[in-house]
Design an enzyme around this catalytic site. Sequence first.
Site, PDB file in Angstrom:
ATOM      1  N   GLY A  76     103.592  61.169 -13.130  1.00 56.96           N
ATOM      2  CA  GLY A  76     103.667  61.670 -14.493  1.00 56.96           C
ATOM      3  C   GLY A  76     102.442  61.305 -15.298  1.00 56.96           C
ATOM      4  O   GLY A  76     101.803  60.265 -15.081  1.00 56.96           O
ATOM      5  N   GLY A  96     100.420  31.885  -8.391  1.00 57.96           N
ATOM      6  CA  GLY A  96      99.742  30.988  -7.473  1.00 57.96           C
ATOM      7  C   GLY A  96     100.575  29.788  -7.076  1.00 57.96           C
ATOM      8  O   GLY A  96     100.679  29.454  -5.886  1.00 57.96           O
ATOM      9  N   HIS A 148     129.726  15.520 -17.516  1.00 54.51           N
ATOM     10  CA  HIS A 148     129.123  14.440 -16.743  1.00 54.51           C
ATOM     11  C   HIS A 148     129.802  14.345 -15.378  1.00 54.51           C
ATOM     12  O   HIS A 148     131.032  14.427 -15.300  1.00 54.51           O
ATOM     13  CB  HIS A 148     129.295  13.108 -17.493  1.00 54.51           C
ATOM     14  CG  HIS A 148     128.819  11.924 -16.706  1.00 54.51           C
ATOM     15  ND1 HIS A 148     127.483  11.577 -16.637  1.00 54.51           N
ATOM     16  CD2 HIS A 148     129.487  11.002 -15.953  1.00 54.51           C
ATOM     17  CE1 HIS A 148     127.360  10.503 -15.879  1.00 54.51           C
ATOM     18  NE2 HIS A 148     128.564  10.139 -15.452  1.00 54.51           N
TER      19      HIS A 148
END
Length: 467
Positions: A118, A187, A444
Amino acid sequence: MADTTTDQFDVVILGGGSGGYAAALRGAQLGQKIALVEKDKLGGTCLHRGCVPTKALLHVGELADAPSEAAAAGVDLTLNGVDAAKVLGFKDKIIGRLYKGLQGLVKSRKIDYVEGFGKLTGPNTVTVETESGTRTLTGKNVILASGSYSKTLPGIDLGGRFLDSETALQLPELPKNPIILGGGVIGVEFASVWKSLGAESVTIVEGLPHLVANEDEAISKALERAYKKRGIAFSLGVFTEKAEQTETGVKVTLADGKVFEGDYLLVAVGRGPNTSGLGYEEQGVEMDRGFVLANKETLETNVPGVYAVGDIVPGLQLAHRGFAQGIFVAERIAGLNPAPIVESGIERITYCEPEVGSVGVTEKQAKEQLGEDKVEAYEYNLGGNGKSQILGTTGFIKLVREKDGPIIGVHMIGSRTSELMGEALLIVNWEAYPEDVASLIHGHPSQHEAMGEAALALAGKPLHAHA
């Protein structure tokens, strides 16, 4: 001679990646007649050649690391080897499943999906070259969402043993001694996965002073320490002079004369906007170095009715930013009044090991914006977090607040910390104060209670931390 047809739509979208298909799906939800144009595969770079496949490989890397981690817990596991072909098959299976689901979504919303090249040929017209002929799509509005491509450096022509991230994902063998040019997100993720999958050595070459240089400096330094411990080498602060392909591999020479040799070179120096040859400039769309200059508040270009989303718009090049921008523009076109997207409120995650996550501003940025004496910061070390100790991860969560004000930055590093970013996202975007977060009761032992501990400390009432 090929047939030519002309169609009328409420919205014509050029590009079927994250931003484009999000705009299409949301626009269709809102009753708009949508045309979505894509020359390659629906889902774009992220699904097929970027985010999803790299994370699949990083998961394989986690599995490969399991034996060494299990030994410390008394479980004797042995890694017999890594089958590169099966790894690629695993990745492709995940992509295929998501691709099929996305195709089904687009079809169910009755979006006119147009396969072909397109080009913007008028202020409200996209002309598409398809296998069956030329289609001219006219829209009351047009959204440009043509995505990005892997960049390289002058004198380094991709091909052979010079890879970009897309070809690296299809490599039929695992590199033994790769060199990675660029210490940003791409990277460090590839360095992590290749090291986990058995590379003898991995070397990152980064011209800037730190790895993941856009992160808070404390995070960058922590990642560098972690990579040294993992045996991932890196050179910082010196730029590359040249790179050569030899008979047996690659050779990289830095500006100071230092030379690195390896079997492959991954060029991971960022991504550029994919806008060349698509007719944008010819139709008067304002550009800058290939990027489309859209209004930051509305994402509309200088050409009325033409919008731009995703990687072609200057800013963070993230799939979830593209999703959000696509949805925003679709809602704006439909007459709604969506809130403008605040760039600093978008979460940023690097899925290396250890993982890095951030949202909001860094401590340095906060001090530049507000003044040195107007900013407070606190680092909660994961050494005090029970679940992190069970997982064997080091790292920390750093909160940055405006003095006597809300938390304006959350930064973290550690295994699995990407899963803690949901709360960080809410904290920054809802402008929570440390006292607000400290009052919430975190489970916890969990990693996310480290967020509560950091908030407790910044609110002046540390629990499992020194004041």
